[in-house]
Scaffold this motif. Structure first.
Motif, PDB file in Angstrom:
ATOM      1  N   MET A 116       0.793  -0.994   0.353  1.00 34.73           N
ATOM      2  CA  MET A 116       0.092   0.118   0.179  1.00 34.73           C
ATOM      3  C   MET A 116       1.383   1.243   0.173  1.00 34.73           C
ATOM      4  N   ASP A 117       0.287   2.105  -0.209  1.00 34.34           N
ATOM      5  CA  ASP A 117       0.879   3.751  -0.525  1.00 34.34           C
ATOM      6  C   ASP A 117       1.621   3.882   1.137  1.00 34.34           C
ATOM      7  N   ARG A 118       2.561   4.147   0.844  1.00 32.55           N
ATOM      8  CA  ARG A 118       3.404   4.592   2.195  1.00 32.55           C
ATOM      9  C   ARG A 118       3.323   5.273   3.334  1.00 32.55           C
ATOM     10  N   LEU A 119       2.248   6.660   2.530  1.00 30.62           N
ATOM     11  CA  LEU A 119       1.672   7.372   3.653  1.00 30.62           C
ATOM     12  C   LEU A 119       0.636   7.792   4.350  1.00 30.62           C
ATOM     13  N   GLU A 148       2.495   3.787  11.266  1.00 31.15           N
ATOM     14  CA  GLU A 148       2.635   2.525  12.298  1.00 31.15           C
ATOM     15  C   GLU A 148       4.054   2.096  11.967  1.00 31.15           C
ATOM     16  N   LEU A 149       4.441   2.135  10.905  1.00 32.25           N
ATOM     17  CA  LEU A 149       5.882   2.010  10.885  1.00 32.25           C
ATOM     18  C   LEU A 149       6.790   2.607  11.504  1.00 32.25           C
ATOM     19  N   SER A 150       6.091   3.795  12.033  1.00 33.01           N
ATOM     20  CA  SER A 150       7.609   4.272  13.178  1.00 33.01           C
ATOM     21  C   SER A 150       7.383   4.582  14.458  1.00 33.01           C
ATOM     22  N   GLY A 186       6.008   0.916  15.008  1.00 36.42           N
ATOM     23  CA  GLY A 186       6.699  -0.570  15.537  1.00 36.42           C
ATOM     24  C   GLY A 186       4.898  -1.108  15.042  1.00 36.42           C
ATOM     25  N   GLU A 187       3.570  -0.904  14.875  1.00 35.84           N
ATOM     26  CA  GLU A 187       2.640  -1.885  14.884  1.00 35.84           C
ATOM     27  C   GLU A 187       2.839  -2.426  13.178  1.00 35.84           C
ATOM     28  N   LEU A 188       3.351  -1.687  12.478  1.00 38.50           N
ATOM     29  CA  LEU A 188       3.558  -2.727  10.894  1.00 38.50           C
ATOM     30  C   LEU A 188       5.253  -2.529  10.810  1.00 38.50           C
ATOM     31  N   VAL A 189       5.814  -2.984  10.539  1.00 38.28           N
ATOM     32  CA  VAL A 189       7.075  -3.280  10.375  1.00 38.28           C
ATOM     33  C   VAL A 189       6.971  -3.591   8.011  1.00 38.28           C
TER      34      VAL A 189
END
Length: 299
Positions: free
Chosen positions: A240-243, A248-250, A252-255
């Protein structure tokens, strides 16, 4: 002499698609709009619209009159824009349209900051995933993540739109971490769907070579925010779009997965507005604000 207001009302009826919709847009009663249309037809001595219970159809005379009415609309709008351009203060109404994910994640904080800097501006934010008609719906500025083809619009690029492959730590602990794109065929993938099409072919590029992987998944989602939430819930891997998942990446909810591979980006993010000789000061100030706030860094 014809009353120009009757012509602008006629134009509003056509653009809105019905008398009741035009009444809502103009902020007056349906009976008032109906009487103004009847008065215009009486003054012209010709029927402009064939009315049925389901739709309005322009007569041949109506089509010609509409072109002239639209010129009056443009002239009145230009006069308003000229007045706005020469204001000393940024003030007045500002209508902004934006897709829901962009609005929720990125535009709402910016609008909050903009109204703090310019307390005389009144912002109406229309958060809709459909492609709005800026002229017909009187939108001053719209944010769009799309390939733009309408030459009547001015487009200012705000940001690129990279994509990323993500999953939650809980899913990866349960199902394992994919090492190559082909490993994805053994995983549960969360798929974006739109207009009855499921996007299940994901391209990955490494050293100039592109590999297209056909993935499978039982969950199909047509909303970016919902897709991100589904990934956070541990349901699978998604592209999906990183934006939409930067937070969530910051946290840690997503990797991020397979970072060594390049992914085809989504359409860039633009601020678009109708092409006009005169642009209202609040509109031009808002667009420059988006650019000066380094919108790209926020996404």
């Amino acid at each position: 002499m014809l009353n120009p207001q009757l012509l602008t009302t006629f134009s509003a009826i056509v653009s809105a698609g019905s008398i009741s919709a035009a009444a809502t847009r103009l902020g007056c009663g349906k009976s008032v709009i109906s009487r103004q249309l009847s008065r215009l037809e009486s003054d012209l001595g010709a029927r402009l619209i064939q009315r049925t219970t389901r739709k309005l159809t322009l007569t041949e005379v109506g089509k010609v009159v509409l072109l002239e009415a639209q010129q009056i609309d443009r002239a009145l709008n230009n006069v308003a824009q000229i007045s706005g351009q020469f204001q000393q203060e940024v003030r007045g109404p500002l209508r902004v349209a934006c897709p829901r994910p962009l609005g929720q994640r990125h535009l709402v904080p910016l609008i909050t900051e903009f109204t703090r800097l310019h307390p005389l501006v009144e912002v109406t934010l229309l958060v809709e995933d459909r492609m709005t008609d800026l002229v017909a719906e009187q939108i001053d500025v719209a944010l769009r993540a799309a390939n733009l083809e309408d030459s009547t619009l001015v487009a200012r690029k705000l940001a690129d739109n990279p994509r990323t492959l993500v999953a939650s730590p809980s899913y990866l602990a349960r199902a394992g971490v994919p090492k190559t794109p082909s490993d994805l065929t053994q995983h549960e993938c969360l798929l974006w769907t739109r207009d009855n099409r499921v996007y299940d072919e994901w391209p990955f590029t490494l050293d100039g070579v592109t590999e297209r992987v056909r993935v499978q998944g039982r969950i199909h989602v047509n909303d970016g925010m919902a897709l991100a939430a589904t990934a956070c819930a541990g349901a699978g891997i998604t592209l999906m779009d990183r934006l939409l998942v930067e937070q969530e990446l910051s946290s840690g909810e997503l990797v991020e997965l397979l970072p060594q591979y390049s992914l085809a980006p989504g359409p860039s993010i633009y601020a678009v507005y109708p092409a006009r000789q005169w642009l209202a000061l609040n509109t031009s100030t808002f667009v420059e604000f988006l650019l000066n706030q380094r919108f790209a860094q926020r996404v």
